[in-house]
Motif scaffolding. Structure first.
Motif, PDB file in Angstrom:
ATOM      1  N   GLY A  27     -26.005 -21.099   6.132  1.00  0.00           N
ATOM      2  CA  GLY A  27     -26.674 -22.340   5.767  1.00  0.00           C
ATOM      3  C   GLY A  27     -25.826 -23.586   5.912  1.00  0.00           C
ATOM      4  N   CYS A  28     -24.990 -23.620   6.913  1.00  0.00           N
ATOM      5  CA  CYS A  28     -24.141 -24.799   7.148  1.00  0.00           C
ATOM      6  C   CYS A  28     -25.015 -26.048   7.284  1.00  0.00           C
ATOM      7  CB  CYS A  28     -23.317 -24.616   8.421  1.00  0.00           C
ATOM      8  SG  CYS A  28     -22.165 -23.239   8.363  1.00  0.00           S
ATOM      9  N   PRO A  29     -24.533 -27.192   6.794  1.00  0.00           N
ATOM     10  CA  PRO A  29     -25.319 -28.430   6.905  1.00  0.00           C
ATOM     11  C   PRO A  29     -25.611 -28.804   8.355  1.00  0.00           C
ATOM     12  CG  PRO A  29     -23.282 -28.810   5.666  1.00  0.00           C
ATOM     13  CD  PRO A  29     -23.282 -27.380   6.103  1.00  0.00           C
ATOM     14  N   ILE A  30     -24.668 -28.513   9.232  1.00  0.00           N
ATOM     15  CA  ILE A  30     -24.879 -28.735  10.663  1.00  0.00           C
ATOM     16  C   ILE A  30     -24.576 -27.419  11.363  1.00  0.00           C
ATOM     17  CG2 ILE A  30     -24.230 -30.039  12.705  1.00  0.00           C
ATOM     18  CD1 ILE A  30     -23.362 -32.308  10.881  1.00  0.00           C
TER      19      ILE A  30
END
Length: 58
Positions: A27-30
């Motif tokens: 679930g990395c922000p980017i």
């Protein structure tokens, strides 16, 4: 196949898609897939402009 297109205006190159192993699924922000989507959008825009300048190219 020879081309009559000028060397100073090459056709845009499609970005390489990330491999499934490139995403860590945390679930990395980017995410790499987000970056790829942005690169593809930019590529499509640049390709459309290039095709306008080179209507003889398919």
């Amino acid at each position: 196949m020879a081309s009559d297109l000028p060397d100073d205006d090459p056709r845009p190159v499609e970005p390489e898609a990330p491999l499934p192993s490139d995403c860590c699924n945390s679930g990395c922000p980017i995410c790499v897939y987000d970056l790829y989507a942005e690169q593809m959008q930019h590529y499509r825009e640049q390709l459309a402009k290039w095709k306008q300048r080179h209507p003889e190219a398919s």
